[in-house]
Design an enzyme around this catalytic site. Structure first.
Site, short mmCIF file in Angstrom:
data_model
loop_
_atom_site.label_atom_id
_atom_site.label_comp_id
_atom_site.label_asym_id
_atom_site.label_seq_id
_atom_site.Cartn_x
_atom_site.Cartn_y
_atom_site.Cartn_z
N ARG A 186 32.12 11.68 -19.83
CA ARG A 186 31.08 12.42 -20.56
C ARG A 186 31.01 13.81 -19.94
O ARG A 186 31.15 13.95 -18.71
CB ARG A 186 29.72 11.72 -20.45
CG ARG A 186 28.59 12.45 -21.13
CD ARG A 186 27.32 11.59 -21.36
NE ARG A 186 26.64 11.16 -20.14
CZ ARG A 186 26.73 9.96 -19.61
NH1 ARG A 186 27.48 9.03 -20.15
NH2 ARG A 186 26.07 9.65 -18.51
N GLU A 198 26.47 16.51 -25.33
CA GLU A 198 27.08 15.59 -24.38
C GLU A 198 28.03 14.58 -25.03
O GLU A 198 27.77 13.38 -25.02
CB GLU A 198 26.00 14.86 -23.59
CG GLU A 198 24.87 14.27 -24.43
CD GLU A 198 23.81 13.61 -23.56
OE1 GLU A 198 24.16 12.72 -22.77
OE2 GLU A 198 22.63 14.01 -23.67
N HIS A 249 23.83 4.05 -18.63
CA HIS A 249 22.77 4.39 -17.67
C HIS A 249 22.98 3.64 -16.36
O HIS A 249 22.07 3.00 -15.84
CB HIS A 249 21.39 4.14 -18.28
CG HIS A 249 21.01 5.16 -19.30
ND1 HIS A 249 19.91 5.06 -20.12
CD2 HIS A 249 21.59 6.34 -19.66
CE1 HIS A 249 19.86 6.11 -20.93
NE2 HIS A 249 20.86 6.90 -20.66
N GLU A 256 28.42 17.21 -20.23
CA GLU A 256 27.10 17.52 -20.81
C GLU A 256 26.59 18.87 -20.33
O GLU A 256 26.49 19.11 -19.12
CB GLU A 256 26.11 16.43 -20.39
CG GLU A 256 24.70 16.66 -20.87
CD GLU A 256 23.77 15.50 -20.55
OE1 GLU A 256 24.04 14.76 -19.58
OE2 GLU A 256 22.76 15.34 -21.27
N ASP A 285 0.82 -1.21 0.00
CA ASP A 285 0.00 0.00 0.00
C ASP A 285 0.85 1.27 0.00
O ASP A 285 0.42 2.32 0.47
CB ASP A 285 -0.98 0.00 1.18
CG ASP A 285 -0.26 -0.07 2.51
OD1 ASP A 285 0.98 -0.25 2.52
OD2 ASP A 285 -0.94 0.07 3.54
N HIS A 321 27.14 6.94 -27.96
CA HIS A 321 25.75 7.42 -27.89
C HIS A 321 25.60 8.68 -28.72
O HIS A 321 26.57 9.17 -29.30
CB HIS A 321 25.32 7.66 -26.42
CG HIS A 321 26.24 8.58 -25.67
ND1 HIS A 321 26.28 9.93 -25.88
CD2 HIS A 321 27.14 8.32 -24.69
CE1 HIS A 321 27.16 10.47 -25.07
NE2 HIS A 321 27.72 9.52 -24.34
N HIS A 338 20.17 15.77 -27.25
CA HIS A 338 18.73 15.55 -27.41
C HIS A 338 17.98 16.78 -26.93
O HIS A 338 18.54 17.62 -26.23
CB HIS A 338 18.29 14.31 -26.61
CG HIS A 338 18.75 14.33 -25.18
ND1 HIS A 338 18.07 15.01 -24.20
CD2 HIS A 338 19.84 13.79 -24.56
CE1 HIS A 338 18.70 14.86 -23.03
NE2 HIS A 338 19.79 14.14 -23.23
N TYR A 354 34.47 6.38 -24.08
CA TYR A 354 34.29 5.25 -23.16
C TYR A 354 35.29 4.16 -23.52
O TYR A 354 35.26 3.62 -24.63
CB TYR A 354 32.85 4.74 -23.24
CG TYR A 354 31.85 5.86 -22.98
CD1 TYR A 354 31.48 6.19 -21.68
CD2 TYR A 354 31.35 6.64 -24.03
CE1 TYR A 354 30.61 7.25 -21.43
CE2 TYR A 354 30.48 7.70 -23.79
CZ TYR A 354 30.12 8.00 -22.49
OH TYR A 354 29.27 9.06 -22.25
N HIS A 370 14.57 13.51 -21.90
CA HIS A 370 14.64 13.30 -23.35
C HIS A 370 13.32 13.83 -23.87
O HIS A 370 12.32 13.12 -23.94
CB HIS A 370 14.82 11.81 -23.68
CG HIS A 370 16.13 11.26 -23.15
ND1 HIS A 370 16.33 9.95 -22.88
CD2 HIS A 370 17.29 11.89 -22.85
CE1 HIS A 370 17.58 9.78 -22.43
NE2 HIS A 370 18.17 10.94 -22.39
N ASP A 412 26.08 12.13 -13.73
CA ASP A 412 25.07 12.66 -14.66
C ASP A 412 23.84 12.92 -13.80
O ASP A 412 23.16 11.98 -13.38
CB ASP A 412 24.81 11.63 -15.76
CG ASP A 412 23.88 12.14 -16.84
OD1 ASP A 412 23.16 13.14 -16.60
OD2 ASP A 412 23.84 11.53 -17.93
N ASP A 446 19.93 18.53 -17.20
CA ASP A 446 20.58 17.25 -17.53
C ASP A 446 22.08 17.52 -17.73
O ASP A 446 22.51 17.81 -18.84
CB ASP A 446 19.94 16.67 -18.81
CG ASP A 446 20.54 15.34 -19.21
OD1 ASP A 446 21.30 14.76 -18.42
OD2 ASP A 446 20.25 14.89 -20.34
N1 GLY Z 1 20.84 11.76 -18.39
C1 GLY Z 1 20.51 11.07 -19.57
C2 GLY Z 1 21.12 11.67 -20.75
O1 GLY Z 1 22.10 12.37 -20.64
O2 GLY Z 1 20.65 11.54 -21.85
MN MN Z 2 21.40 14.01 -21.83
MN MN Z 3 22.65 13.28 -18.84
#
Ligand code: GLY
Ligand code: MN
Ligand code: MN
Length: 446
Positions: free
Chosen positions: A414, A392, A248, A416, A45, A355, A359, A396, A366, A265, A276
């Site tokens: 990374r 970003e 992720h 970003e 619950d 990647h 975005h 890697y 996203h 991140d 982000d």
């Molecule tokens: N935090 C997810 C991305 O950078 O797309």
């Molecule tokens: Mn991102």
């Molecule tokens: Mn991110």
């Protein structure tokens, strides 16, 4: 608490404008349906923290579950009608206050508000004489709700009821509206970025060998909440060493080790809008030579790409810049060998940059909005003022990649930032998340 620039909430007029903009896209004699999110059980619950449906929020600012917004455009008039949970003393004493219908009308500047149990009857009446019905086709529950309203209206056909014949997907329309941010939305996102930058600073200052990743996650969440972002916009990634090579990674349960990097991140959600931001820094406060070399390459690439942002350019152009910059760097570092032009042509850097470059960003991390401009999905759309996006780049180099020299293995980087496209070019919203090697080492030495 120090004062942050910008605003923490959108004025109600903003949501009225969002509805006006949607009405402008509706045909005459039409109706549109948008539903609120439902609470989701975590176990037995207890529920997960409530997160409002973003389209519904965009059009109302209303933050209760189970509600429905109905927009009717007919004979030159536009009407916004809310169906929501009723006032209920017994329920509210356990679970919290509800706005109720009287207050909702005033507070959210809606034309009419009813309780949910009035929904079936009233909506089947509204549908009588309507030609077009808009709703999001990707919402299965709403779809079956709409079909049951239509069936109810149809059951009165012998009494003269006229049933709508056109069903239209509302998603592309609202996605395109959400893609372009107003000044107020940008002010809010500027503030979400600023407070998230404070959280990244705190993470750098609190990081020590021997702490666990989740302890740093907690420092981030602490700082978000301190400045009004009670929730993160997405699951915070705190990835030490080789964990950064899991894009992720959210387990966040390992111990921070000497001579490794920490990739964070993390972005706060402020009044529904996301930041982000990613930063990568040395756990012991000092980059090694190998870390420095790769880090500087990613940073140079990010900044070069951002400088090219302006109306008329596109992700396609930015990808070219990133590809060229990373390839030159990887060749200089001896990670690549061979002919530069061929490596660029073959997009060889995709082996380490696994990647996308960025975005759309907004109510969702996203965010919604098409990336292509034609049905064949060949051509990426050009940037226009008011769009907000992330940049970003990353590199890697997993620990188990035996193709690369040992010194690079286990490094994942990374960086970003969040960018608004302006009339003149761009505004970088990510102004206070340290990024240069000097800035980071100086902050961590304090
Ligand atoms: N935090 C997810 C991305 O950078 O797309
Ligand atoms: Mn991102
Ligand atoms: Mn991110």
């Amino acid at each position: 608490m120090s004062q942050l620039p910008g605003i923490a909430r959108l004025p109600m007029s903003e949501f009225v404008t969002h509805r006006k903009n949607f009405f402008a896209q509706m045909a005459d004699n039409s109706i549109a349906f948008f539903t609120a999110a439902q609470e989701i059980t975590r176990s037995n619950d207890t529920e997960y923290a409530f997160c409002q449906d973003k389209n519904f929020y965009y059009l109302t600012g209303f933050n209760e579950p189970d509600a429905m917004l109905v927009l009717i455009k007919q004979g030159g008039t536009e009407e916004s009608i809310l169906f929501s949970l009723p006032k209920d003393k017994n329920h509210e004493v356990w679970h919290g206050r509800r706005v109720g219908q009287v207050k909702a009308c005033e507070q959210y500047q809606l034309d009419q508000c009813f309780t949910l149990d009035e929904q079936d009857e009233l909506i089947s009446q509204y549908l009588n004489g309507i030609v077009q019905v808009y709703f999001a086709f990707n919402n299965d529950m709403l779809m079956s709700q709409v079909f049951s309203y239509l069936a109810k209206t149809r059951s009165a056909i012998r009494q003269g009821a006229k049933v709508p014949s056109n069903l239209i997907d509302a998603s592309p329309i609202i996605d395109n509206l959400r893609l372009f941010k107003s000044d107020n939305e940008i002010a809010l996102m500027r503030q979400a970025n600023y407070l998230s930058g404070l959280a990244h600073q705190r993470a750098m200052q609190k990081t020590q060998i021997g702490l666990y990743e989740y302890q740093i996650e907690n420092e981030i969440l602490h700082e978000f909440a301190r400045y009004g972002a009670r929730y993160a916009a997405y699951a915070t990634i705190v990835a030490g060493g080789d964990n950064a090579n899991i894009l992720h990674y959210t387990n966040n349960d390992e111990c921070l080790k000497n001579n490794e990097l920490l990739l964070i991140d993390a972005g706060g959600e402020l009044s529904g809008y996301a930041a982000d931001i990613t930063r990568t820094f040395p756990i012991n406060g000092k980059f090694t030579q190998a870390q420095k070399a790769l880090y500087q390459l990613v940073l140079t690439t990010k900044n070069k790409v951002i400088l090219a942002i302006k109306p008329g350019t596109s992700f396609a152009k930015l990808n070219e810049i990133a590809n060229e910059c990373l390839t030159i760097g990887l060749l200089e570092l001896g990670i690549f060998s061979g002919d530069l032009a061929t490596l660029i042509e073959e997009k060889a850097c995709k082996k380490y940059f696994i990647h996308g470059l960025g975005h759309w960003l907004g109510l969702d991390v996203h965010d919604v909005g098409d990336y292509q401009i034609n049905d064949h999905k060949e051509q990426l759309r050009e940037f226009e003022p008011g769009m907000v996006l992330t940049i970003e780049p990353g590199l890697y180099m997993p620990l188990d990649d035996i193709d690369i020299d040992e010194k690079w293995r286990g490094i994942g980087i990374r960086i970003e930032d969040n960018i608004v496209v302006t009339k003149q070019g761009f505004e970088n919203l990510t102004v206070n998340s340290p990024e240069t090697i000097e800035e980071i080492e100086a902050l961590m030495a304090k």
